[in-house]
Design a protein around this motif. Structure first.
Motif, PDB file in Angstrom:
ATOM      1  N   LEU A  81     -22.258 -23.808 -20.916  1.00 40.09           N
ATOM      2  CA  LEU A  81     -23.387 -22.893 -21.001  1.00 40.09           C
ATOM      3  C   LEU A  81     -24.343 -23.158 -19.852  1.00 40.09           C
ATOM      4  N   SER A  82     -24.699 -22.090 -19.156  1.00 41.13           N
ATOM      5  CA  SER A  82     -25.690 -22.172 -18.085  1.00 41.13           C
ATOM      6  C   SER A  82     -26.697 -21.054 -18.309  1.00 41.13           C
ATOM      7  N   GLY A  83     -27.903 -21.406 -18.698  1.00 35.78           N
ATOM      8  CA  GLY A  83     -28.869 -20.388 -19.071  1.00 35.78           C
ATOM      9  C   GLY A  83     -28.438 -19.720 -20.366  1.00 35.78           C
ATOM     10  N   ASP A  84     -28.206 -18.404 -20.307  1.00 33.54           N
ATOM     11  CA  ASP A  84     -27.726 -17.657 -21.469  1.00 33.54           C
ATOM     12  C   ASP A  84     -26.304 -17.156 -21.263  1.00 33.54           C
ATOM     13  N   ASP A  85     -25.583 -17.725 -20.312  1.00 28.25           N
ATOM     14  CA  ASP A  85     -24.223 -17.271 -19.993  1.00 28.25           C
ATOM     15  C   ASP A  85     -23.224 -18.401 -20.168  1.00 28.25           C
ATOM     16  N   LEU A  86     -21.997 -18.020 -20.519  1.00 23.80           N
ATOM     17  CA  LEU A  86     -20.885 -18.959 -20.582  1.00 23.80           C
ATOM     18  C   LEU A  86     -20.016 -18.796 -19.347  1.00 23.80           C
ATOM     19  N   TYR A  87     -19.714 -19.924 -18.697  1.00 24.33           N
ATOM     20  CA  TYR A  87     -18.864 -19.921 -17.515  1.00 24.33           C
ATOM     21  C   TYR A  87     -17.585 -20.697 -17.797  1.00 24.33           C
ATOM     22  N   GLU A  88     -16.524 -20.285 -17.112  1.00 28.17           N
ATOM     23  CA  GLU A  88     -15.226 -20.931 -17.244  1.00 28.17           C
ATOM     24  C   GLU A  88     -14.806 -21.474 -15.881  1.00 28.17           C
ATOM     25  N   SER A 112     -16.005 -18.830 -13.017  1.00 30.07           N
ATOM     26  CA  SER A 112     -16.226 -17.392 -13.188  1.00 30.07           C
ATOM     27  C   SER A 112     -16.980 -17.164 -14.491  1.00 30.07           C
ATOM     28  N   LEU A 113     -17.689 -16.051 -14.555  1.00 25.52           N
ATOM     29  CA  LEU A 113     -18.442 -15.706 -15.749  1.00 25.52           C
ATOM     30  C   LEU A 113     -17.478 -15.330 -16.871  1.00 25.52           C
ATOM     31  N   LEU A 114     -17.614 -15.969 -18.001  1.00 25.65           N
ATOM     32  CA  LEU A 114     -16.753 -15.672 -19.152  1.00 25.65           C
ATOM     33  C   LEU A 114     -17.438 -14.707 -20.115  1.00 25.65           C
ATOM     34  N   VAL A 115     -18.642 -15.050 -20.530  1.00 23.71           N
ATOM     35  CA  VAL A 115     -19.410 -14.196 -21.432  1.00 23.71           C
ATOM     36  C   VAL A 115     -20.862 -14.215 -20.988  1.00 23.71           C
ATOM     37  N   SER A 116     -21.468 -13.049 -20.890  1.00 28.29           N
ATOM     38  CA  SER A 116     -22.864 -12.935 -20.473  1.00 28.29           C
ATOM     39  C   SER A 116     -23.748 -12.689 -21.678  1.00 28.29           C
ATOM     40  N   GLY A 117     -24.870 -13.345 -21.691  1.00 29.14           N
ATOM     41  CA  GLY A 117     -25.819 -13.131 -22.769  1.00 29.14           C
ATOM     42  C   GLY A 117     -26.472 -11.772 -22.709  1.00 29.14           C
ATOM     43  N   ASN A 118     -26.375 -11.116 -21.540  1.00 27.75           N
ATOM     44  CA  ASN A 118     -26.937  -9.774 -21.375  1.00 27.75           C
ATOM     45  C   ASN A 118     -25.928  -8.677 -21.655  1.00 27.75           C
ATOM     46  N   GLY A 119     -24.728  -9.086 -22.071  1.00 29.30           N
ATOM     47  CA  GLY A 119     -23.713  -8.091 -22.384  1.00 29.30           C
ATOM     48  C   GLY A 119     -22.931  -7.611 -21.194  1.00 29.30           C
ATOM     49  N   VAL A 169     -31.522 -24.675 -33.817  1.00 24.47           N
ATOM     50  CA  VAL A 169     -31.951 -23.265 -33.826  1.00 24.47           C
ATOM     51  C   VAL A 169     -31.470 -22.567 -32.558  1.00 24.47           C
ATOM     52  N   LYS A 170     -31.621 -23.220 -31.399  1.00 21.80           N
ATOM     53  CA  LYS A 170     -31.172 -22.624 -30.139  1.00 21.80           C
ATOM     54  C   LYS A 170     -29.657 -22.474 -30.099  1.00 21.80           C
ATOM     55  N   LEU A 171     -28.970 -23.486 -30.583  1.00 23.37           N
ATOM     56  CA  LEU A 171     -27.507 -23.440 -30.581  1.00 23.37           C
ATOM     57  C   LEU A 171     -26.999 -22.314 -31.466  1.00 23.37           C
ATOM     58  N   GLN A 172     -27.622 -22.109 -32.619  1.00 19.09           N
ATOM     59  CA  GLN A 172     -27.223 -21.016 -33.497  1.00 19.09           C
ATOM     60  C   GLN A 172     -27.463 -19.661 -32.827  1.00 19.09           C
ATOM     61  N   ARG A 173     -28.569 -19.556 -32.107  1.00 13.49           N
ATOM     62  CA  ARG A 173     -28.855 -18.300 -31.412  1.00 13.49           C
ATOM     63  C   ARG A 173     -27.813 -18.019 -30.333  1.00 13.49           C
ATOM     64  N   HIS A 174     -27.440 -19.049 -29.564  1.00 15.92           N
ATOM     65  CA  HIS A 174     -26.405 -18.862 -28.544  1.00 15.92           C
ATOM     66  C   HIS A 174     -25.057 -18.523 -29.174  1.00 15.92           C
ATOM     67  N   TYR A 175     -24.761 -19.166 -30.282  1.00 13.54           N
ATOM     68  CA  TYR A 175     -23.492 -18.894 -30.970  1.00 13.54           C
ATOM     69  C   TYR A 175     -23.437 -17.445 -31.443  1.00 13.54           C
ATOM     70  N   GLN A 176     -24.514 -16.971 -32.072  1.00 12.70           N
ATOM     71  CA  GLN A 176     -24.530 -15.602 -32.575  1.00 12.70           C
ATOM     72  C   GLN A 176     -24.488 -14.583 -31.440  1.00 12.70           C
ATOM     73  N   THR A 177     -25.217 -14.869 -30.359  1.00  9.92           N
ATOM     74  CA  THR A 177     -25.302 -13.908 -29.251  1.00  9.92           C
ATOM     75  C   THR A 177     -24.027 -13.879 -28.416  1.00  9.92           C
ATOM     76  N   LEU A 178     -23.597 -15.067 -27.969  1.00  8.62           N
ATOM     77  CA  LEU A 178     -22.487 -15.126 -27.004  1.00  8.62           C
ATOM     78  C   LEU A 178     -21.118 -15.015 -27.660  1.00  8.62           C
ATOM     79  N   ILE A 179     -20.931 -15.707 -28.764  1.00  2.98           N
ATOM     80  CA  ILE A 179     -19.591 -15.769 -29.363  1.00  2.98           C
ATOM     81  C   ILE A 179     -19.398 -14.676 -30.410  1.00  2.98           C
ATOM     82  N   VAL A 180     -20.287 -14.643 -31.395  1.00  7.39           N
ATOM     83  CA  VAL A 180     -20.088 -13.692 -32.492  1.00  7.39           C
ATOM     84  C   VAL A 180     -20.213 -12.250 -32.007  1.00  7.39           C
ATOM     85  N   HIS A 181     -21.320 -11.913 -31.319  1.00  3.82           N
ATOM     86  CA  HIS A 181     -21.576 -10.517 -30.960  1.00  3.82           C
ATOM     87  C   HIS A 181     -20.945 -10.101 -29.629  1.00  3.82           C
ATOM     88  N   GLN A 182     -20.995 -10.988 -28.615  1.00  2.00           N
ATOM     89  CA  GLN A 182     -20.486 -10.607 -27.300  1.00  2.00           C
ATOM     90  C   GLN A 182     -18.977 -10.810 -27.172  1.00  2.00           C
TER      91      GLN A 182
END
Length: 483
Positions: free
Chosen positions: A84-91, A104-111, A234-247
């Motif tokens: 995790l870097s900022g709100d994005d997941l990189y691979e 490379s960018l794997l999942v973006s927190g901005n969609g 709390v932050k980890l749950q937010r990243h999990y819901q945003t990046l993994i569950v929804h994105q």
């Protein structure tokens, strides 16, 4: 002519020594109502937090098993680093920061990341072969493995018709690494609670100001980390819901109500640590008045000796804390570098392990020598202590930013773990600062050698050790004649 003692005499001697030690311990614990309260507070605090920390470890282990089952079923071998870097997941195919990392960018927190599935989020009438697998979700749903025409795993099909492709599964690598790190944190924190209990016990047994100071400092650190971990959950749950569950996974929630369970077990740890800190601080202030008066009365009336003794006390606190944090941070790095995705991409890992094992082996003698060499003004021991301090400082400083290409790979690996694991970073910074402070104070104490401190050194602190040595000698003496 010398007559060997009888068996009854040896047995009686052993019992007298054992009883004298027990009596001495009892007297120290019940010296005042504050020493008694401090002892039982430390004991209860340790037992309760060990239980709570063990429950937190079990929670993390259950979550890791859930995520690992999906990674195994999806044939995700964890040969790439996902972070995790900022709100994005990189691979990355290697340690980030190296030329061959290929990140490379794997999942973006901005969609704006890779699309995982169709907009409907379902995989209908797949043409690929479906294979049953026994992996279960947190809410007891099953998944099927979807194979492509080449026989490779294309993704997983949940029993509700939702399809999880490779991008979704790859994002779980990051989550699994974070949970594994939390398990390591639980073990270190649990060990730290036991260490605090031992410090408190030695404080009462030896009426030791350094141990008392180290104990309170330890309570402050562990309480601060408990607060940070609650916020981090709390932050980890937010990243999990945003990046993994929804994105990445289109609404697929792998952990279900696990986050509420984790939060419900994290809050009591913080509350109990806070209560223990307040109570221990109050009792420590009471004990300080008693122990300080006894210690400085033993030291003597000279203001110069008073100042030297205070300096030695501060050094002793730093040595005790520094020894634990140095060993803990080294053990954490070795565990991190020897498991998960780091293990599969790290170069020269065997060499790194050898270096850090050597550092870990030196840290315990360093702490012991720092304690004894200054108190006894032993110049030879101090030279060894100073040499190890210099080695630890050089290695700790060079590992972050070394101009030598030989250390480039190790420094990049160390910095990556440092930047992506807050608990390890906290332990490492604390350890480094304590080593620096201990080295400075050690040199300062060395400059005061020969000014009379050993003659005024507190003697009661060695009653327990003398008793133990005498007991050991008598046991060896008896064993010799029995043989």
């Amino acid at each position: 002519m010398f007559t060997l003692p009888s068996q009854s005499t040896r047995t009686f001697t052993k019992r007298v020594l054992q009883w004298s030690r027990i009596k001495l311990v009892y007297q120290r614990i019940t010296l005042t109502k504050y020493t008694t309260l401090f002892f039982f507070l430390s004991l209860i605090n340790c037992l309760v937090l060990i239980i709570l920390q063990s429950i937190a470890f079990a929670d993390n282990q259950a979550a890791s098993e859930i995520i690992s089952s999906f990674l195994v079923q999806g044939n995700i071998t964890e040969t790439k680093i996902v972070y995790l870097s900022g709100d994005d997941l990189y691979e990355c195919s290697n340690i980030p920061g190296r030329e061959e990392a290929n990140c490379s960018l794997l999942v973006s927190g901005n969609g704006n990341g890779k699309q995982v599935r169709s907009e409907s989020g379902h995989y209908s009438q797949p043409s690929a072969e479906l294979t049953e697998y026994s992996s279960q979700r947190h809410h007891k749903e099953h998944a099927k493995t979807v194979m492509d025409s080449n026989g490779q795993v294309d993704g997983l099909l949940l029993d509700n018709g939702q399809f999880l492709d490779q991008t979704c599964l790859q994002s779980l690598i990051w989550l699994n690494e974070v949970i594994r790190d939390s398990m390591a944190e639980d073990i270190v924190t649990l060990t730290f609670q036991v260490w605090l209990l031992l410090l408190s016990f030695v404080t009462i047994l030896n009426e030791s100001l350094p141990h008392l100071g180290s104990s309170i400092a330890g309570h402050v650190l562990v309480t601060g980390w408990a607060g940070y971990r609650l916020n981090n959950t709390v932050k980890l749950q937010r990243h999990y819901q945003t990046l993994i569950v929804h994105q990445a996974c289109g609404g697929a929630d792998f952990l279900g109500g696990w986050w509420e369970v984790r939060m419900g077990h994290t809050i009591p740890i913080l509350v109990f640590n806070t209560v223990a800190l307040v109570a221990a601080t109050y009792l420590a202030l009471r004990l300080y008045k008693v122990y300080a008066q006894q210690s400085f009365n033993r030291v003597g009336a000279s203001s110069q000796i008073h100042n030297i003794y205070k300096l030695v006390l501060v050094l002793s606190v730093c040595v005790q804390l520094g020894g634990f944090f140095a060993i803990a941070s080294t053990a954490m790095w070795l565990d991190k570098a020897s498991s998960g995705t780091i293990k599969s991409v790290a170069m020269h890992l065997a060499l790194y392990r050898a270096v850090f094992v050597a550092m870990g082996a030196l840290e315990l003698p360093w702490a012991i020598l720092g304690w004894t060499s200054v108190r006894h003004e032993n110049r030879r021991q101090f030279i060894v202590f100073a040499g190890i301090s210099l080695l630890l400082l050089a290695s700790s400083s060079g590992i972050f930013a070394s101009p030598c290409k030989f250390f480039f790979y190790s420094s990049s690996l160390y910095r990556f773990i440092f930047q992506t694991w807050p608990f390890f970073a906290t332990m490492t910074i604390t350890s480094y600062l304590l080593i620096v402070l201990t080295s400075i104070l050690g040199i300062w104490c060395r400059a005061n050698f020969g000014r009379g401190l050993p003659e005024f050194r507190t003697s009661d602190a060695y009653v327990i050790y003398l008793s133990s040595l005498l007991h050991f000698f008598c046991l060896s003496f008896s064993s010799f004649f029995q043989s």
